[in-house]
Enzyme design. Structure first.
Site, mmCIF file in Angstrom:
data_model
loop_
_atom_site.group_PDB
_atom_site.id
_atom_site.type_symbol
_atom_site.label_atom_id
_atom_site.label_comp_id
_atom_site.label_asym_id
_atom_site.label_seq_id
_atom_site.Cartn_x
_atom_site.Cartn_y
_atom_site.Cartn_z
ATOM 1 N N TYR A 161 -57.681 -10.047 -84.382
ATOM 2 C CA TYR A 161 -59.116 -10.213 -84.610
ATOM 3 C C TYR A 161 -59.581 -11.560 -84.061
ATOM 4 O O TYR A 161 -59.263 -12.604 -84.625
ATOM 5 C CB TYR A 161 -59.371 -10.122 -86.114
ATOM 6 C CG TYR A 161 -60.800 -10.188 -86.539
ATOM 7 C CD1 TYR A 161 -61.570 -9.032 -86.598
ATOM 8 C CD2 TYR A 161 -61.383 -11.387 -86.940
ATOM 9 C CE1 TYR A 161 -62.883 -9.070 -87.042
ATOM 10 C CE2 TYR A 161 -62.697 -11.432 -87.374
ATOM 11 C CZ TYR A 161 -63.439 -10.270 -87.418
ATOM 12 O OH TYR A 161 -64.738 -10.309 -87.850
ATOM 13 N N HIS A 207 -79.039 -8.241 -88.771
ATOM 14 C CA HIS A 207 -78.198 -7.657 -87.721
ATOM 15 C C HIS A 207 -76.818 -8.319 -87.700
ATOM 16 O O HIS A 207 -75.789 -7.642 -87.569
ATOM 17 C CB HIS A 207 -78.901 -7.816 -86.368
ATOM 18 C CG HIS A 207 -78.150 -7.260 -85.210
ATOM 19 N ND1 HIS A 207 -78.068 -5.909 -84.960
ATOM 20 C CD2 HIS A 207 -77.451 -7.876 -84.229
ATOM 21 C CE1 HIS A 207 -77.341 -5.712 -83.875
ATOM 22 N NE2 HIS A 207 -76.958 -6.891 -83.411
ATOM 23 N N ASP A 212 -82.223 -14.335 -86.990
ATOM 24 C CA ASP A 212 -83.246 -14.278 -88.031
ATOM 25 C C ASP A 212 -83.256 -12.978 -88.824
ATOM 26 O O ASP A 212 -84.026 -12.829 -89.763
ATOM 27 C CB ASP A 212 -84.635 -14.459 -87.394
ATOM 28 C CG ASP A 212 -84.794 -15.829 -86.756
ATOM 29 O OD1 ASP A 212 -84.162 -16.787 -87.245
ATOM 30 O OD2 ASP A 212 -85.537 -15.931 -85.763
ATOM 31 N N THR A 213 -82.401 -12.023 -88.431
ATOM 32 C CA THR A 213 -82.402 -10.721 -89.089
ATOM 33 C C THR A 213 -81.007 -10.421 -89.651
ATOM 34 O O THR A 213 -80.043 -11.092 -89.306
ATOM 35 C CB THR A 213 -82.790 -9.602 -88.092
ATOM 36 O OG1 THR A 213 -81.730 -9.464 -87.136
ATOM 37 C CG2 THR A 213 -84.105 -9.917 -87.391
ATOM 38 N N VAL A 222 -70.543 -13.440 -82.426
ATOM 39 C CA VAL A 222 -71.827 -13.092 -83.019
ATOM 40 C C VAL A 222 -72.395 -14.359 -83.644
ATOM 41 O O VAL A 222 -71.743 -14.996 -84.471
ATOM 42 C CB VAL A 222 -71.685 -11.982 -84.087
ATOM 43 C CG1 VAL A 222 -73.051 -11.571 -84.615
ATOM 44 C CG2 VAL A 222 -70.932 -10.781 -83.535
ATOM 45 N N TRP A 267 -71.464 -9.832 -74.404
ATOM 46 C CA TRP A 267 -72.539 -10.548 -75.098
ATOM 47 C C TRP A 267 -72.048 -11.945 -75.458
ATOM 48 O O TRP A 267 -70.911 -12.099 -75.895
ATOM 49 C CB TRP A 267 -72.948 -9.777 -76.358
ATOM 50 C CG TRP A 267 -74.232 -10.263 -76.945
ATOM 51 C CD1 TRP A 267 -74.378 -11.103 -78.006
ATOM 52 C CD2 TRP A 267 -75.550 -9.946 -76.510
ATOM 53 N NE1 TRP A 267 -75.690 -11.321 -78.262
ATOM 54 C CE2 TRP A 267 -76.444 -10.629 -77.353
ATOM 55 C CE3 TRP A 267 -76.061 -9.154 -75.482
ATOM 56 C CZ2 TRP A 267 -77.826 -10.537 -77.205
ATOM 57 C CZ3 TRP A 267 -77.431 -9.065 -75.341
ATOM 58 C CH2 TRP A 267 -78.295 -9.749 -76.197
#
Length: 158
Positions: A122, A97, A94-95, A90, A31
């Protein structure tokens, strides 16, 4: 931490141990692949710059950042690594999540670090927008992948 005062790719080469006898695992999220690919390139180049042999750098991909925990755990179970690096990105949306993923990955990797025999570095970028991610993946603030590789070498020697 990347700030205007510290570039992620700047470090004292002489303070990094030789990595020629070390083996590294890298788990990278697919992603945001534009960003994670750049992080991976930085990490691999830096490991090699410090003597790591290409055959001793093992890369596995997972679909997203949350899956980095499982991927890292499986590589720990496989054994044979001196250190692992997780790489993901990441970008806030808008959420909520973003908050759940970032918190979950952070907790999961922290837990693995306390229960594993090897360090897990990390390398999850958690940014407010895509430009901030680009700045930290080879852009104006350096490459978090470089920093993670240096950290992996140092911690493997710890």
């Amino acid at each position: 931490m990347a700030t205007a005062l510290h570039n992620l790719s700047d470090y004292d080469f002489s303070k990094v141990p030789d990595a020629s006898n070390m083996c590294f695992g890298i788990v990278v999220a697919e992603w945001n692949s534009e960003i994670t690919g750049a992080l991976l390139d930085g990490a691999v180049k830096t490991l090699k710059k410090h003597g790591a042999l290409p055959e001793n750098i093992h890369v596995k991909t997972v679909p997203g950042s949350f899956e980095l925990i499982y991927g890292a755990h499986q590589m720990v179970l496989n054994g044979g690594y001196d250190a692992l690096i997780i790489l993901g990105c990441v970008v806030r949306g808008d959420t909520p999540h973003f908050d759940f993923i970032c918190q979950g990955v952070t907790y999961g990797i922290a837990k693995l670090n306390t229960t594993s025999e090897i360090p897990i570095i990390y390398g999850l970028l958690t940014t407010n927008n895509l430009q901030q991610a680009k700045d930290r993946a080879g852009g104006r603030l350096g490459n978090k992948g470089d920093e993670c590789a240096v950290d992996a070498i140092k911690m493997a020697k710890f």
